[in-house]
Scaffold this motif. Structure first.
Motif, PDB file in Angstrom:
ATOM      1  N   HIS A  80       0.811  -1.225   0.000  1.00 33.43           N
ATOM      2  CA  HIS A  80       0.000   0.000   0.000  1.00 33.43           C
ATOM      3  C   HIS A  80       0.846   1.277   0.000  1.00 33.43           C
ATOM      4  CE1 HIS A  80      -3.846  -2.131   0.677  1.00 33.43           C
ATOM      5  NE2 HIS A  80      -3.086  -3.013   1.299  1.00 33.43           N
ATOM      6  N   GLN A  81       2.140   1.138  -0.291  1.00 36.15           N
ATOM      7  CA  GLN A  81       3.039   2.293  -0.392  1.00 36.15           C
ATOM      8  C   GLN A  81       3.021   3.174   0.868  1.00 36.15           C
ATOM      9  OE1 GLN A  81       0.780   1.862  -3.462  1.00 36.15           O
ATOM     10  NE2 GLN A  81       2.350   0.299  -3.725  1.00 36.15           N
ATOM     11  N   VAL A  82       3.033   2.526   2.021  1.00 38.00           N
ATOM     12  CA  VAL A  82       3.126   3.252   3.289  1.00 38.00           C
ATOM     13  C   VAL A  82       4.608   3.465   3.605  1.00 38.00           C
ATOM     14  CG1 VAL A  82       2.655   3.203   5.767  1.00 38.00           C
ATOM     15  CG2 VAL A  82       0.965   2.296   4.149  1.00 38.00           C
ATOM     16  N   PRO A  83       5.042   4.702   3.799  1.00 44.79           N
ATOM     17  CA  PRO A  83       6.460   4.940   4.104  1.00 44.79           C
ATOM     18  C   PRO A  83       6.906   4.171   5.351  1.00 44.79           C
ATOM     19  CG  PRO A  83       5.356   7.001   3.563  1.00 44.79           C
ATOM     20  CD  PRO A  83       4.278   5.967   3.700  1.00 44.79           C
ATOM     21  N   HIS A  84       7.974   3.405   5.206  1.00 45.58           N
ATOM     22  CA  HIS A  84       8.515   2.630   6.312  1.00 45.58           C
ATOM     23  C   HIS A  84       9.961   2.295   5.991  1.00 45.58           C
ATOM     24  CE1 HIS A  84       7.717  -0.536   3.411  1.00 45.58           C
ATOM     25  NE2 HIS A  84       8.433  -1.383   4.146  1.00 45.58           N
ATOM     26  N   GLN A  85      10.679   1.834   6.976  1.00 53.43           N
ATOM     27  CA  GLN A  85      12.070   1.439   6.757  1.00 53.43           C
ATOM     28  C   GLN A  85      12.456   0.388   7.777  1.00 53.43           C
ATOM     29  OE1 GLN A  85      14.884   4.669   6.882  1.00 53.43           O
ATOM     30  NE2 GLN A  85      16.655   3.350   6.569  1.00 53.43           N
ATOM     31  N   ARG A  86      13.036  -0.707   7.311  1.00 51.59           N
ATOM     32  CA  ARG A  86      13.546  -1.741   8.212  1.00 51.59           C
ATOM     33  C   ARG A  86      14.919  -1.261   8.686  1.00 51.59           C
ATOM     34  NH1 ARG A  86      11.953  -7.672   8.048  1.00 51.59           N
ATOM     35  NH2 ARG A  86      10.673  -7.048   6.276  1.00 51.59           N
ATOM     36  N   ILE A  87      14.904  -0.344   9.617  1.00 52.69           N
ATOM     37  CA  ILE A  87      16.096   0.415   9.979  1.00 52.69           C
ATOM     38  C   ILE A  87      17.013  -0.337  10.927  1.00 52.69           C
ATOM     39  CG2 ILE A  87      15.027   1.585  11.955  1.00 52.69           C
ATOM     40  CD1 ILE A  87      16.398   4.155  11.071  1.00 52.69           C
ATOM     41  N   SER A  88      16.491  -1.284  11.664  1.00 50.41           N
ATOM     42  CA  SER A  88      17.171  -2.087  12.689  1.00 50.41           C
ATOM     43  C   SER A  88      17.395  -1.271  13.968  1.00 50.41           C
ATOM     44  CB  SER A  88      18.498  -2.670  12.193  1.00 50.41           C
ATOM     45  OG  SER A  88      19.527  -1.718  12.193  1.00 50.41           O
ATOM     46  N   LYS A  89      17.664  -1.988  15.052  1.00 51.54           N
ATOM     47  CA  LYS A  89      17.976  -1.297  16.299  1.00 51.54           C
ATOM     48  C   LYS A  89      19.069  -2.034  17.044  1.00 51.54           C
ATOM     49  CE  LYS A  89      14.728  -3.246  19.702  1.00 51.54           C
ATOM     50  NZ  LYS A  89      13.541  -2.950  20.520  1.00 51.54           N
ATOM     51  N   LEU A  90      19.758  -1.280  17.892  1.00 54.40           N
ATOM     52  CA  LEU A  90      20.796  -1.824  18.754  1.00 54.40           C
ATOM     53  C   LEU A  90      20.337  -1.745  20.202  1.00 54.40           C
ATOM     54  CD1 LEU A  90      23.885  -0.222  17.024  1.00 54.40           C
ATOM     55  CD2 LEU A  90      23.561  -2.694  17.365  1.00 54.40           C
ATOM     56  N   LEU A  91      20.390  -2.865  20.905  1.00 52.48           N
ATOM     57  CA  LEU A  91      20.131  -2.909  22.334  1.00 52.48           C
ATOM     58  C   LEU A  91      21.487  -2.913  23.013  1.00 52.48           C
ATOM     59  CD1 LEU A  91      17.977  -4.899  20.736  1.00 52.48           C
ATOM     60  CD2 LEU A  91      17.107  -5.205  23.037  1.00 52.48           C
ATOM     61  N   VAL A  92      21.762  -1.880  23.799  1.00 45.98           N
ATOM     62  CA  VAL A  92      23.125  -1.606  24.238  1.00 45.98           C
ATOM     63  C   VAL A  92      23.289  -1.825  25.736  1.00 45.98           C
ATOM     64  CG1 VAL A  92      24.930   0.151  24.343  1.00 45.98           C
ATOM     65  CG2 VAL A  92      23.395   0.063  22.367  1.00 45.98           C
ATOM     66  N   ALA A  93      24.305  -2.588  26.114  1.00 45.35           N
ATOM     67  CA  ALA A  93      24.725  -2.723  27.504  1.00 45.35           C
ATOM     68  C   ALA A  93      25.888  -1.763  27.744  1.00 45.35           C
ATOM     69  CB  ALA A  93      25.154  -4.152  27.801  1.00 45.35           C
ATOM     70  N   VAL A  94      25.800  -0.992  28.810  1.00 48.22           N
ATOM     71  CA  VAL A  94      26.831   0.027  29.064  1.00 48.22           C
ATOM     72  C   VAL A  94      27.734  -0.337  30.235  1.00 48.22           C
ATOM     73  CG1 VAL A  94      25.399   1.857  28.096  1.00 48.22           C
ATOM     74  CG2 VAL A  94      25.306   1.409  30.550  1.00 48.22           C
ATOM     75  N   SER A  95      27.467  -1.464  30.895  1.00 49.73           N
ATOM     76  CA  SER A  95      28.291  -1.883  32.026  1.00 49.73           C
ATOM     77  C   SER A  95      28.311  -3.399  32.103  1.00 49.73           C
ATOM     78  CB  SER A  95      27.739  -1.311  33.338  1.00 49.73           C
ATOM     79  OG  SER A  95      26.462  -1.869  33.616  1.00 49.73           O
ATOM     80  N   ASP A  96      29.281  -3.928  32.863  1.00 49.35           N
ATOM     81  CA  ASP A  96      29.373  -5.381  33.026  1.00 49.35           C
ATOM     82  C   ASP A  96      28.107  -5.940  33.654  1.00 49.35           C
ATOM     83  OD1 ASP A  96      31.897  -5.757  31.908  1.00 49.35           O
ATOM     84  OD2 ASP A  96      32.924  -5.248  33.779  1.00 49.35           O
ATOM     85  N   GLU A  97      27.492  -5.164  34.542  1.00 47.16           N
ATOM     86  CA  GLU A  97      26.274  -5.625  35.211  1.00 47.16           C
ATOM     87  C   GLU A  97      25.126  -5.832  34.235  1.00 47.16           C
ATOM     88  OE1 GLU A  97      29.050  -3.870  37.867  1.00 47.16           O
ATOM     89  OE2 GLU A  97      28.023  -2.904  36.193  1.00 47.16           O
ATOM     90  N   GLN A  98      25.196  -5.145  33.091  1.00 51.50           N
ATOM     91  CA  GLN A  98      24.101  -5.245  32.125  1.00 51.50           C
ATOM     92  C   GLN A  98      24.285  -6.370  31.113  1.00 51.50           C
ATOM     93  OE1 GLN A  98      23.403  -1.400  30.316  1.00 51.50           O
ATOM     94  NE2 GLN A  98      22.328  -0.630  32.128  1.00 51.50           N
ATOM     95  N   ARG A  99      25.435  -7.024  31.141  1.00 54.77           N
ATOM     96  CA  ARG A  99      25.638  -8.128  30.206  1.00 54.77           C
ATOM     97  C   ARG A  99      24.604  -9.226  30.400  1.00 54.77           C
ATOM     98  NH1 ARG A  99      30.743  -7.922  27.591  1.00 54.77           N
ATOM     99  NH2 ARG A  99      32.302  -6.657  28.688  1.00 54.77           N
ATOM    100  N   SER A 100      24.294  -9.521  31.655  1.00 59.36           N
ATOM    101  CA  SER A 100      23.320 -10.579  31.943  1.00 59.36           C
ATOM    102  C   SER A 100      21.937 -10.199  31.436  1.00 59.36           C
ATOM    103  CB  SER A 100      23.271 -10.871  33.444  1.00 59.36           C
ATOM    104  OG  SER A 100      22.896  -9.713  34.185  1.00 59.36           O
ATOM    105  N   LYS A 101      21.602  -8.908  31.468  1.00 62.34           N
ATOM    106  CA  LYS A 101      20.322  -8.454  30.935  1.00 62.34           C
ATOM    107  C   LYS A 101      20.266  -8.668  29.426  1.00 62.34           C
ATOM    108  CE  LYS A 101      19.252  -4.847  34.344  1.00 62.34           C
ATOM    109  NZ  LYS A 101      18.913  -3.405  34.546  1.00 62.34           N
ATOM    110  N   LEU A 102      21.382  -8.395  28.785  1.00 62.18           N
ATOM    111  CA  LEU A 102      21.451  -8.582  27.332  1.00 62.18           C
ATOM    112  C   LEU A 102      21.271 -10.065  26.981  1.00 62.18           C
ATOM    113  CD1 LEU A 102      21.945  -6.386  25.170  1.00 62.18           C
ATOM    114  CD2 LEU A 102      24.306  -7.170  25.028  1.00 62.18           C
TER     115      LEU A 102
END
Length: 367
Positions: A80-102
């Motif tokens: 239907h020609q709806v503007p969109h983009q499969r842009i992708s996303k990054l889920l980012v861990a910023v500390s060692d404690e967040q590795r387990s969350k990732l």
């Protein structure tokens, strides 16, 4: 009294998706919307993200319908020609404690059927997004963005092509079952009216529970409590430092996914949403929020220029879970659930409701 085959209450993404799927030239389908524009609330006040289906419980409707809806939505946009983009996303861990969350997110995504996440090292992250600070990440190639207004219009166009009619500024006040259908009472442009509908879909979003409580014969114990949850956004003026969506790790005891970075189809960067429960609809964005936003953003974007943050817009989610409660699932309530023929109630269709809208409409078409 006028009689119609089908009444769809609410002209957001959900109601319009139902209309696009269910309307037939040989049947009468009426879409009613209380506001003067389609999609005036949740459907047009969100991140405009096509979600991949990563975060939800593996056995939930949210997970199932998000993944099915994502695929249907990409196909719909292409057709239907709806503007969109499969842009992708990054889920980012910023500390060692967040590795387990990732790791936990990756395992949950796999359990839900999302099998295209890619582990990204710190060096790879720096190459992909030099402005992002993180020690590890996940890349979601199935995440995208969409012009939600164009999507809503495409649904309406399809529905009208199949014979549906839209009436704005029309509020349904009461539903009453009869031997063969429903007597519907309300106000259109301030004038009282009544009609009879054989089938009714309550896709009222933020107002679905209110109408359910005014539905004669519906057991009030089957109406889940509504919790309004506001999310606010800031725009970032000038050129975006990112080419993908950037998501931090979800914060403990938070009701959302954290203040993330999203792009719209015009390349405008915005940050949000935060999340707070409110007692009434509130679409304000106070400039005093700038510093808390800036602190959250700097965890993954340390070179943020806070002078470029501009108050944007806000939305309100119709949550079924209150503060501190586990996330609630979608509720698609059919006659098998409440015993009233011809009535479907939709409760708690918050994120990923836009992504899941076509899948939800398909599910309803089976009843």
């Amino acid at each position: 009294m006028d009689t119609i085959d089908r009444l769809i209450i609410g002209a957001g993404a959900l109601g319009l998706a139902c209309a696009a799927r269910l309307a037939k030239p040989n049947e009468s389908t009426l879409i009613v919307e209380a506001e003067k524009l389609i999609g005036s609330h949740t459907s047009s006040r969100n991140s405009e993200v096509i979600h991949a289906g990563i975060y939800y419980a593996a056995d939930s409707l949210k997970a199932e319908l998000c993944i099915e809806g994502r695929d249907r939505l990409y196909a719909w946009c292409a057709e239907h020609q709806v503007p969109h983009q499969r842009i992708s996303k990054l889920l980012v861990a910023v500390s060692d404690e967040q590795r387990s969350k990732l790791t936990a997110i990756a395992e949950n995504a796999e359990a839900c059927g999302v099998n295209d996440l890619q582990a990204i090292s710190q060096q790879q992250l720096h190459t992909l997004e030099p402005a992002v600070q993180g020690i590890e990440a996940l890349l979601s190639p199935s995440t995208g963005i969409i012009d939600s207004h164009a999507y809503l219009q495409s649904l309406l166009t399809q529905a009208e092509r199949n014979g549906a009619q839209l009436v704005l500024d029309t509020r349904i006040e009461r539903l009453e079952p009869t031997v063969n259908g429903w007597v519907v009472q309300g106000y259109s442009c301030g004038e009282a009216f009544s009609l009879k509908a054989q089938h009714v879909i309550n896709a009222g979003g933020l107002f679905a529970q209110q109408l359910a409580h005014n539905t004669k014969g519906l057991n009030p114990d089957l109406i889940p409590a509504l919790h309004l949850c506001q999310g606010r956004y800031f725009s970032y003026s000038g050129r975006s430092p990112f080419s993908r969506l950037i998501y931090p790790m979800p914060e403990a005891n938070a009701t959302g996914l954290g203040i993330h970075a999203t792009l719209d189809m015009g390349g405008q960067l915005r940050f949000g949403p935060d999340s707070r429960y409110v007692e009434r609809l509130d679409y304000s964005v106070e400039s005093g929020l700038l510093e808390p936003f800036a602190q959250a953003i700097r965890r993954y974007f340390p070179k943020l220029d806070s002078s470029r943050l501009v108050p944007g817009y806000s939305g309100v989610r119709p949550k079924l879970s209150g503060p501190g409660e586990p996330a609630a699932d979608f509720v698609i309530q059919t006659p098998a659930d409440h015993g009233l023929e011809g009535l479907i109630n939709l409760f708690g269709i918050e994120s990923p409701g836009l992504t899941a809208s076509l899948a939800i409409a398909e599910r309803i078409a089976r009843h």
